[in-house]
Design a protein around this motif. Sequence first.
Motif, mmCIF file in Angstrom:
data_model
loop_
_atom_site.group_PDB
_atom_site.id
_atom_site.type_symbol
_atom_site.label_atom_id
_atom_site.label_comp_id
_atom_site.label_asym_id
_atom_site.label_seq_id
_atom_site.Cartn_x
_atom_site.Cartn_y
_atom_site.Cartn_z
ATOM 1 N N VAL A 1 0.710 -1.238 -0.054
ATOM 2 C CA VAL A 1 -0.053 0.110 0.106
ATOM 3 C C VAL A 1 0.960 1.470 -0.126
ATOM 4 O O VAL A 1 0.560 2.198 -0.555
ATOM 5 N N ARG A 2 1.824 1.155 0.752
ATOM 6 C CA ARG A 2 2.743 2.349 0.891
ATOM 7 C C ARG A 2 3.919 2.628 0.105
ATOM 8 O O ARG A 2 4.612 3.740 0.118
ATOM 9 N N THR A 3 4.481 1.608 -0.564
ATOM 10 C CA THR A 3 5.633 1.819 -1.427
ATOM 11 C C THR A 3 5.303 1.688 -2.882
ATOM 12 O O THR A 3 4.050 1.319 -3.341
ATOM 13 N N ARG A 4 6.363 1.977 -3.565
ATOM 14 C CA ARG A 4 6.203 1.819 -5.082
ATOM 15 C C ARG A 4 7.142 0.721 -5.496
ATOM 16 O O ARG A 4 7.613 0.728 -6.844
ATOM 17 N N LEU A 5 7.495 -0.291 -4.684
ATOM 18 C CA LEU A 5 8.626 -1.185 -4.985
ATOM 19 C C LEU A 5 8.121 -2.230 -6.319
ATOM 20 O O LEU A 5 6.812 -2.528 -6.261
ATOM 21 N N PRO A 6 9.016 -2.446 -7.294
ATOM 22 C CA PRO A 6 8.311 -3.366 -8.202
ATOM 23 C C PRO A 6 8.256 -4.624 -7.721
ATOM 24 O O PRO A 6 8.950 -5.270 -6.957
ATOM 25 N N GLY A 7 6.909 -5.463 -8.334
ATOM 26 C CA GLY A 7 6.707 -6.662 -7.614
ATOM 27 C C GLY A 7 6.004 -6.740 -6.484
ATOM 28 O O GLY A 7 5.452 -7.819 -6.020
ATOM 29 N N ARG A 8 5.268 -5.613 -5.946
ATOM 30 C CA ARG A 8 4.344 -5.565 -4.867
ATOM 31 C C ARG A 8 3.105 -6.178 -5.325
ATOM 32 O O ARG A 8 2.251 -6.642 -4.280
ATOM 33 N N ARG A 9 2.647 -6.063 -6.506
ATOM 34 C CA ARG A 9 1.380 -6.680 -6.748
ATOM 35 C C ARG A 9 1.461 -8.150 -6.698
ATOM 36 O O ARG A 9 0.424 -8.760 -6.399
ATOM 37 N N VAL A 10 2.651 -8.528 -7.406
ATOM 38 C CA VAL A 10 2.861 -10.179 -6.993
ATOM 39 C C VAL A 10 2.878 -10.427 -5.647
ATOM 40 O O VAL A 10 2.209 -11.536 -5.295
ATOM 41 N N LEU A 11 3.507 -9.754 -4.927
ATOM 42 C CA LEU A 11 3.355 -10.149 -3.376
ATOM 43 C C LEU A 11 1.831 -10.199 -2.762
ATOM 44 O O LEU A 11 1.653 -11.087 -2.020
ATOM 45 N N ASP A 12 1.147 -9.210 -3.337
ATOM 46 C CA ASP A 12 -0.134 -9.155 -2.752
ATOM 47 C C ASP A 12 -0.998 -10.348 -3.213
ATOM 48 O O ASP A 12 -1.710 -10.867 -2.558
ATOM 49 N N LEU A 13 -0.411 -10.622 -4.399
ATOM 50 C CA LEU A 13 -1.387 -11.785 -5.011
ATOM 51 C C LEU A 13 -0.799 -13.210 -4.248
ATOM 52 O O LEU A 13 -1.710 -14.037 -4.110
ATOM 53 N N LEU A 14 0.548 -13.073 -4.104
ATOM 54 C CA LEU A 14 0.945 -14.405 -3.269
ATOM 55 C C LEU A 14 0.249 -14.466 -2.053
ATOM 56 O O LEU A 14 -0.187 -15.503 -1.335
ATOM 57 N N ALA A 15 0.218 -13.494 -1.212
ATOM 58 C CA ALA A 15 -0.530 -13.458 -0.057
ATOM 59 C C ALA A 15 -1.757 -13.708 -0.110
ATOM 60 O O ALA A 15 -2.499 -14.307 1.182
ATOM 61 N N PHE A 16 -2.610 -13.348 -1.166
ATOM 62 C CA PHE A 16 -4.109 -13.921 -1.344
ATOM 63 C C PHE A 16 -4.020 -15.188 -1.900
ATOM 64 O O PHE A 16 -5.531 -15.707 -1.719
ATOM 65 N N THR A 17 -3.286 -16.045 -2.289
ATOM 66 C CA THR A 17 -3.406 -17.319 -2.918
ATOM 67 C C THR A 17 -3.978 -18.344 -2.036
ATOM 68 O O THR A 17 -4.874 -19.150 -2.548
ATOM 69 N N PRO A 18 -3.511 -18.346 -0.834
ATOM 70 C CA PRO A 18 -4.273 -19.262 0.221
ATOM 71 C C PRO A 18 -5.553 -19.236 0.247
ATOM 72 O O PRO A 18 -5.998 -20.280 0.748
ATOM 73 N N ILE A 19 -6.538 -18.149 -0.076
ATOM 74 C CA ILE A 19 -7.730 -18.161 0.112
ATOM 75 C C ILE A 19 -8.556 -19.151 -1.063
ATOM 76 O O ILE A 19 -9.619 -19.812 -0.556
ATOM 77 N N VAL A 20 -7.960 -19.844 -1.805
ATOM 78 C CA VAL A 20 -8.553 -20.585 -2.645
ATOM 79 C C VAL A 20 -7.966 -21.925 -2.623
ATOM 80 O O VAL A 20 -8.208 -22.990 -2.984
ATOM 81 N N ILE A 21 -7.179 -22.173 -1.507
ATOM 82 C CA ILE A 21 -6.724 -23.454 -0.975
ATOM 83 C C ILE A 21 -7.719 -23.955 0.155
ATOM 84 O O ILE A 21 -7.506 -23.310 1.203
ATOM 85 N N PRO A 22 -8.155 -25.140 -0.299
ATOM 86 C CA PRO A 22 -9.421 -25.321 0.865
ATOM 87 C C PRO A 22 -8.469 -26.029 1.920
ATOM 88 O O PRO A 22 -7.212 -26.611 1.877
ATOM 89 N N GLY A 23 -9.031 -26.063 3.161
ATOM 90 C CA GLY A 23 -8.272 -26.425 4.345
ATOM 91 C C GLY A 23 -7.569 -27.681 4.272
ATOM 92 O O GLY A 23 -6.548 -28.142 4.911
#
Length: 584
Positions: free
Chosen positions: A405-427
Motif C-alpha cells: 500500500v505505501r511503497t512503489r517497489l516493483p513486484g508489490r502486486r505479485v506479493l499481494d497476489l501471493l498473500a491472497f493465494t491461500p484463500i483458494v486453497i481448501p483447508g
Amino acid sequence: MTTTTPPVAVRTPPEPAGPAPRRRRGPSPQVLIVGAAIVIVGYLAVVPLAYLFHDTFTGSRGLTFGAFARAYGGDTQAGQMMLNSLAFAVGSSALALVTGTVLAYVQVRTDVPFKGLLFAASLVPLIVPGILYAAAWIFLGDPTIGLVNTLLLRPIFGVNPVNVFSLEGMIWVQGLHLAPVAFLLMVAGFRAMDPSLEESAAMSGAHRLTVLRRITIPLLRPALISSALLMFVQSLESFEVPGLLGLQNNIYVFTSRIYFVLRQYPIDYGAAGAYALGLLAIAAAGVLLSGWLQRNARGFQTVTGKAFRPQPVHLGRARPWVGAGVVVFFVVTVVLPVGVLVYASLLKFYAAPSVEAIATMTLDNYASVIRNPLAGTALSNSLILGVGSATVVMLLSAVVSWVVVRTRLPGRRVLDLLAFTPIVIPGLVLGLALSFVYLRVPLPIYGTLFILLISYCTRYLPYGMRYSSSAMAQMSKELEESATVFGASWLQTFRRVLLPLASSGVLAGWVYILVVSFRELSSTILLYSPGNEVLSVLIWEQFENGQFTTLAALGVLMVVVLVGLVFIAYRLGARVGLQSDTDR
C-alpha cells in the motif's frame, strides 16, 4: 580624516585529519524486516502447492498420471462425487446468499421490528464452529431421534420426513450456517449504495418489486458476486458438514473423499493429491469467474461526493409478518441449535424432551470434561495456536501491507497476489500439501503444534491482509514523513505511528483469526498427532466414538471460552485505543 585598513584574512592551519566516520555496514532493519516478510509469504504460499503438484504427478518412473487414474477411474464413482460436491457448494451458497440478501434488505431498507435479532444471529458463524452446528442439527434432524421429527412432524404427519443425513440436509445445514455471513456482507453493500435511483423509480410509478428487480439487484451486482464467491469457496472446502452428515449415508464430496482415502491402509497419497488438485481447480475456477463477472465494477458505483440518507420503506400491514419472519430466522439459526446443545449436554444418554428425560438432567458431562486431562491439553493447544497464529499473521500482514500500500517497489502486486493465494486453497488440501512437505523435509515438526501453526498462518494470511491493507490505505503518508523529518527510523515510525493508527483494523483481524483458528478442523484433522489434539479434533473424536452428550458439553464449554476470548480481546483493544488517543 580616518583611514580604515582592510581586514586581513587570517589563514587557520588545517585540523589534523581524524578517522573517517564509520559507515553502517549491512542492510538496514527496514530491508531485513521487509525482506524476511516477503520470503515468509512466498514460502507459505508456494512451497506446499509445489510439493502437492510434484508428489501427485511424480511416480517411481518419473512423470505419471497414475494417481488420477486411481482417483477418478474404475469403480471409484468419481463422477457422482463431483456432482455431489457441486450440488452441495452451489445449493448451500445459493441458500445462504438468498437468505442473507433478503434479510439485509429488510434490515437496511425497511422499518421492520426486531432489527437487533438479525445482528445477534450474525454472530453465530463466528462463535459456533461448523462441527458443533452440524452436531446440533443431528440432534434436531435425525430421522429417528431428531426433535424436529419427534416433537413437530411425527405427531402431525405420522412419519419422519426430515433426514439431515442426506444431500438436502447437508445443503440446509451449511446454508443456514453461512447465511449470517452473507447477511453481514450484503448489509455493507446496501449501506454503500445510493438509494436515489430506487426513489426516482418509485416516484415514477414503478412497483416495489419492479424497483427491486430492475434497479436494486443490478446495482448490488459486485457485492452479490463477491458474497457468492465466498459462500461457494467456503462450502466447497467444508469438511465438518460432509464429514458428520454425508459419511453416514456414503454421500461423498471432495473433502470427505480425501479424508476417507487417507484413513485407508495402505495410504494412497497420490490419489489423495489428485482429489486435492481437482478441488483446487474448481475453487480457482470460481475465483476466476468472479473476477471476470466483476470486470466492469466501476459501472455499478453509486457512491459519490454527495451525501445521501436512505429513506426506509414502510412495510405497512406486512410489518408484523416480516417481523415474525425475523423472529423465526433467529429461532432457527440461533435458539434451536444452541438450545439443543445445552439440552443434550445435561443428559446421560440423549433422548427426546420428556418428563423422564428432564428428571435425569445432570452436570456429570461437564464434570467429566473438566476432569479429563485430554480436554485440558486440547484447550491449552487451542489457545496457543489461536493466539500465536493471530499474532504472527497480523504482524506479517502489517509489514506486507505496508509494502503493497505505501511503497512503489516493483513486484508489490505479485506479493499481494501471493498473500491472497491461500484463500483458494481448501483447508483439507492445505493440510495434505503440508504433510507432503514435512514428511520429506528433514525437519522434525510433523505431528507437532508447530506444523499446525504453519497451517493456520498460511490459511488465514489472506484475511489478515484484507484487514491490515484496509486500515493502512486510510492513513495519509504525511504522518510517516513527519516522523522521518523528526529523525525517527523506519522501525520507530512503523511501531509508534503506523501500528497505533491502524490498531482498529489490526485488532479486528486479530480477533477474527483468533476465533477461526480456535475452531479450525479441516486442515488440523490431517496434521495432528496423539497428544497434540485441539478442541475441534477432540469434538470430532467424541462424535466418532458415539459420545454425543459429552460432545455437547465440550461444545458448550468451547463456545463459552470463545465468547470470553472475544470479550477480553475487545476490552483490551478498547483500553489500548483509549491510551493511544490520550497519547496523541
